[in-house]
Design a protein around this motif. Structure first.
Motif, PDB file in Angstrom:
ATOM      1  N   ALA A   1       0.820  -1.216   0.000  1.00 10.76           N
ATOM      2  CA  ALA A   1       0.000   0.000   0.000  1.00 10.76           C
ATOM      3  C   ALA A   1       0.853   1.266   0.000  1.00 10.76           C
ATOM      4  O   ALA A   1       0.436   2.312   0.475  1.00 10.76           O
ATOM      5  CB  ALA A   1      -0.984   0.024   1.168  1.00 10.76           C
TER       6      ALA A   1
ATOM      7  N   GLU B   1      -5.041   1.741   2.079  1.00  9.55           N
ATOM      8  CA  GLU B   1      -5.710   2.471   3.163  1.00  9.55           C
ATOM      9  C   GLU B   1      -6.688   1.605   3.962  1.00  9.55           C
ATOM     10  O   GLU B   1      -7.606   2.111   4.592  1.00  9.55           O
ATOM     11  CB  GLU B   1      -6.416   3.726   2.623  1.00  9.55           C
ATOM     12  CG  GLU B   1      -5.448   4.847   2.276  1.00  9.55           C
ATOM     13  CD  GLU B   1      -4.682   5.377   3.470  1.00  9.55           C
ATOM     14  OE1 GLU B   1      -3.572   4.847   3.704  1.00  9.55           O
ATOM     15  OE2 GLU B   1      -5.174   6.278   4.171  1.00  9.55           O
ATOM     16  N   ASN B   2      -6.464   0.292   3.919  1.00  7.78           N
ATOM     17  CA  ASN B   2      -7.278  -0.619   4.715  1.00  7.78           C
ATOM     18  C   ASN B   2      -6.492  -0.939   5.992  1.00  7.78           C
ATOM     19  O   ASN B   2      -5.491  -1.650   5.947  1.00  7.78           O
ATOM     20  CB  ASN B   2      -7.529  -1.890   3.884  1.00  7.78           C
ATOM     21  CG  ASN B   2      -8.395  -2.897   4.606  1.00  7.78           C
ATOM     22  OD1 ASN B   2      -8.368  -2.986   5.839  1.00  7.78           O
ATOM     23  ND2 ASN B   2      -9.154  -3.668   3.856  1.00  7.78           N
ATOM     24  N   PRO B   3      -6.914  -0.382   7.149  1.00  5.94           N
ATOM     25  CA  PRO B   3      -6.078  -0.480   8.347  1.00  5.94           C
ATOM     26  C   PRO B   3      -5.768  -1.924   8.749  1.00  5.94           C
ATOM     27  O   PRO B   3      -4.641  -2.244   9.115  1.00  5.94           O
ATOM     28  CB  PRO B   3      -6.906   0.202   9.441  1.00  5.94           C
ATOM     29  CG  PRO B   3      -8.101   0.781   8.787  1.00  5.94           C
ATOM     30  CD  PRO B   3      -8.180   0.308   7.382  1.00  5.94           C
ATOM     31  N   GLU B   4      -6.782  -2.776   8.621  1.00  4.48           N
ATOM     32  CA  GLU B   4      -6.577  -4.168   9.043  1.00  4.48           C
ATOM     33  C   GLU B   4      -5.580  -4.864   8.122  1.00  4.48           C
ATOM     34  O   GLU B   4      -4.675  -5.568   8.573  1.00  4.48           O
ATOM     35  CB  GLU B   4      -7.923  -4.886   9.019  1.00  4.48           C
ATOM     36  CG  GLU B   4      -7.876  -6.233   9.687  1.00  4.48           C
ATOM     37  CD  GLU B   4      -9.048  -7.111   9.265  1.00  4.48           C
ATOM     38  OE1 GLU B   4      -8.965  -8.323   9.455  1.00  4.48           O
ATOM     39  OE2 GLU B   4     -10.038  -6.570   8.717  1.00  4.48           O
TER      40      GLU B   4
ATOM     41  N   MET C   1      -3.359  -3.449   5.977  1.00  4.20           N
ATOM     42  CA  MET C   1      -2.014  -2.859   5.979  1.00  4.20           C
ATOM     43  C   MET C   1      -1.196  -3.332   7.169  1.00  4.20           C
ATOM     44  O   MET C   1       0.023  -3.490   7.091  1.00  4.20           O
ATOM     45  CB  MET C   1      -2.104  -1.325   5.948  1.00  4.20           C
ATOM     46  CG  MET C   1      -2.370  -0.792   4.536  1.00  4.20           C
ATOM     47  SD  MET C   1      -2.559   0.994   4.462  1.00  4.20           S
ATOM     48  CE  MET C   1      -0.893   1.556   4.855  1.00  4.20           C
ATOM     49  N   GLN C   2      -1.889  -3.556   8.266  1.00  2.00           N
ATOM     50  CA  GLN C   2      -1.180  -4.036   9.449  1.00  2.00           C
ATOM     51  C   GLN C   2      -0.627  -5.447   9.253  1.00  2.00           C
ATOM     52  O   GLN C   2       0.275  -5.874   9.963  1.00  2.00           O
ATOM     53  CB  GLN C   2      -2.131  -4.020  10.647  1.00  2.00           C
ATOM     54  CG  GLN C   2      -1.547  -3.292  11.820  1.00  2.00           C
ATOM     55  CD  GLN C   2      -2.389  -3.445  13.060  1.00  2.00           C
ATOM     56  OE1 GLN C   2      -3.449  -4.058  13.074  1.00  2.00           O
ATOM     57  NE2 GLN C   2      -1.910  -2.883  14.136  1.00  2.00           N
ATOM     58  N   GLN C   3      -1.204  -6.159   8.286  1.00  2.00           N
ATOM     59  CA  GLN C   3      -0.780  -7.544   8.067  1.00  2.00           C
ATOM     60  C   GLN C   3       0.421  -7.653   7.142  1.00  2.00           C
ATOM     61  O   GLN C   3       0.946  -8.742   6.946  1.00  2.00           O
ATOM     62  CB  GLN C   3      -1.939  -8.343   7.463  1.00  2.00           C
ATOM     63  CG  GLN C   3      -3.099  -8.511   8.421  1.00  2.00           C
ATOM     64  CD  GLN C   3      -4.183  -9.405   7.847  1.00  2.00           C
ATOM     65  OE1 GLN C   3      -3.971 -10.102   6.869  1.00  2.00           O
ATOM     66  NE2 GLN C   3      -5.339  -9.381   8.466  1.00  2.00           N
ATOM     67  N   VAL C   4       0.797  -6.544   6.526  1.00  2.00           N
ATOM     68  CA  VAL C   4       1.881  -6.602   5.536  1.00  2.00           C
ATOM     69  C   VAL C   4       3.159  -5.984   6.099  1.00  2.00           C
ATOM     70  O   VAL C   4       3.143  -4.843   6.575  1.00  2.00           O
ATOM     71  CB  VAL C   4       1.492  -5.850   4.241  1.00  2.00           C
ATOM     72  CG1 VAL C   4       2.590  -5.996   3.199  1.00  2.00           C
ATOM     73  CG2 VAL C   4       0.177  -6.373   3.702  1.00  2.00           C
TER      74      VAL C   4
END
Lengths: 239, 290
Positions: B52, B70-73, B75-78
């Motif tokens: 992202a 811009e997907n918080p969930e 983006m946190q996984q990458v």
């Protein structure tokens, strides 16, 4: 994995980081004020009290923090999985907190100076007139100081984002926009205000009432906030 | 904890230049994917979309069926690990690691400490003073210890010496056995890293050339080893990728699947048949595309 709202954490971390810079900055500024007091005492004159003395430097400090914020934090936070939106909201909250802190610290130092001057004669000028109308009181003086600090950080942030996103040629245009915003801000808060910080800002005689000044200042802040959000909403991260 | 990646008709343009051209691919969860391509093929650009860092001009980049940008969930996984400029990094390693520890939900501090020791990274020196290889090892520690469901290493080994790279590879395999995730390793060092890959993605000039599991890819060619004249006779008419000769023995890489008849014939002639090396296949495929 549950999605958690990250902006409060981002706000705290950004505030904490910049407040560390602010501690360094105030250490030097206080040292400068003490040296200044020593020099003026020899010449039998006075120096501005710390709150007035620090106002211009604090504004520039906030401007620089804002410029650095764009470069130092954007790539770092997004790389660690924080959305631009969380970073934006976190930055705004942290900037409010930082502006409050850099207002309260000079106030506190000022109070300490006054307490000391009860016991020992300090060569400070207690007249706040060069900065604010002393009639309007300390609360409004602190409020204006806070709004200025906040605005300067936002303007710095806009410059930083402009350079980050568009490179130095168009980025230079953002300096122009920033100067316009600074003069507008100076205009709202009258002469002797912070517009004199940037030498080439035209001195516009301020005739505005406090209400108009506040309304104008808040509108300027709103425009800055919206522009920065629009510029960073889908910004590409540099690698 | 692992996640599936899907790209649908992804195109990315920089002005008129098309860096990625209509790429569609699926990367299965829980596997180690090798991403290989020549310089400027678009590897880093592709990976920056997954992380992202930017949006595609067209198409969708999805993780477990949801757009990543811009997907918080998601983006946190990458975790995207790439060579960073640490010239101005005055922090020391422990301070640097506080950040992923605070922002990555699966970050494992014990594992990070163990990795720091394995890579022999000094904790008391500012990061800008570390050698290039040590800075890369620090990036690797952050990537591994963060245990993000999708962990991307974009030529993360740059500057690392052979023993350090070996540790890197060993730790990927060891942690994958205990805590499976989706790894993407982009690399130039194909022959050194091919044994890590469950799946191989080859891109060239912004286009997807291949996205297959490792076995399928190695079956796309063969190596034939034996007496030089016999080998030459056997491979005549085949597409040769590479040949090596040592004394009277010759080893030839050919492109294309060997039929059962061919395999039987080779066996009868005493020729040894093995899988084709990914490196040779890669060179062949990307040269052909030019």
């Amino acid at each position: 994995m549950k999605s958690v709202k990250l902006y409060p954490k981002v706000a705290f971390d950004l505030f904490y980081e910049q407040f560390k810079w602010a501690i360094w900055f105030f250490s030097f500024l206080i040292a400068g004020h003490i040296i200044g007091m020593i020099i003026v005492a020899r010449n039998d004159t006075t120096i501005q009290q710390f709150f007035v003395f620090s106002s211009q430097s604090v504004a520039i400090f906030m401007l620089v923090c804002g410029i650095i914020a764009a470069y130092a934090f954007m790539g770092y936070y997004v790389q660690h999985g924080i959305t631009r939106k969380d970073l934006y909201v976190g930055t705004v909250i942290s900037t409010l907190a930082l502006a409050l802190a850099v207002t309260l610290v000079p106030l506190a130092v000022n109070v300490i100076e006054h307490l000391i001057s009860n016991f020992a004669a300090l060569p400070i000028d207690t007249d706040a007139a060069p900065l604010y109308d002393p009639g309007s009181g300390w609360l409004s003086a602190a409020g204006i100081f806070f709004l200025n600090a906040f605005t300067y950080h936002l303007i710095g942030w806009l410059i930083g984002v402009g350079y980050y996103r568009f490179g130095w040629v168009i980025g230079f245009g953002f300096v122009g926009i920033a100067i316009a915003a600074l003069s507008l801000n100076g205009y709202f808060w009258g002469d002797g205000g912070l517009s004199s910080v940037i030498p080439w800002v035209p001195e516009i005689p301020a005739d505005a009432s406090p209400f108009l000044a506040l309304a104008g200042s808040l509108m300027l802040i709103a425009v800055l906030l919206v522009s920065t959000r629009m510029l960073t909403k889908r910004i590409s991260i540099k690698m | 904890m692992a996640a599936k990646i899907e790209l649908n008709n992804v195109t990315l343009k920089f002005g008129k230049f098309e860096a990625l051209k209509d790429i569609s691919l699926t990367l299965e969860a829980g596997k180690i994917h090798g991403l290989i391509g020549r310089n400027g093929a678009g590897k880093t650009t592709l990976l920056s979309l997954l992380a992202a860092f930017r949006e595609p001009t067209q198409g969708q980049v999805e993780i477990d069926g949801e757009a990543v940008f811009e997907n918080p969930e998601k983006m946190q996984q990458v975790g995207f690990i790439y060579e960073k400029n640490y010239a101005d990094e005055y922090q020391k390693i422990p301070a640097m690691l506080e950040f992923p520890e605070s922002y990555r939900p699966n970050y494992d501090k014990e594992y990070a400490d163990y990795l720091l020791k394995r890579f022999k990274l000094p904790l008391d020196k500012p990061i800008y003073k570390l050698s290039k290889g040590m800075q890369s090892a620090l990036n690797v520690v952050i990537g591994l210890a963060s245990r993000t469901p999708i962990t991307i290493f974009d030529e993360a080994y740059i500057g690392m010496d052979a023993p350090a790279r070996e540790i890197f590879y060993q730790e990927i395999l060891a942690d994958q056995a205990k805590h499976p995730r989706t790894f993407i390793l982009s690399t130039h060092l194909v022959s050194e890293m091919d044994y890590l890959f469950d799946n191989v993605v080859i891109i060239d000039h912004g286009r997807l050339l291949m996205n297959e599991d490792y076995e399928t890819i190695s079956a796309q060619g063969a190596s034939i080893t034996g007496a030089a004249d016999q080998v030459d006779a056997f491979v005549s008419g085949m597409k040769l990728l590479n040949e090596q000769k040592l004394g009277g023995t010759k080893s030839v890489m050919v492109y294309g699947t060997l039929s059962e008849q061919h395999q039987l014939a080779a066996h009868q002639q005493g020729l040894e048949i093995g899988p084709v090396s990914l490196q040779d296949l890669f060179i062949h495929l990307t040269e052909e595309a030019h």
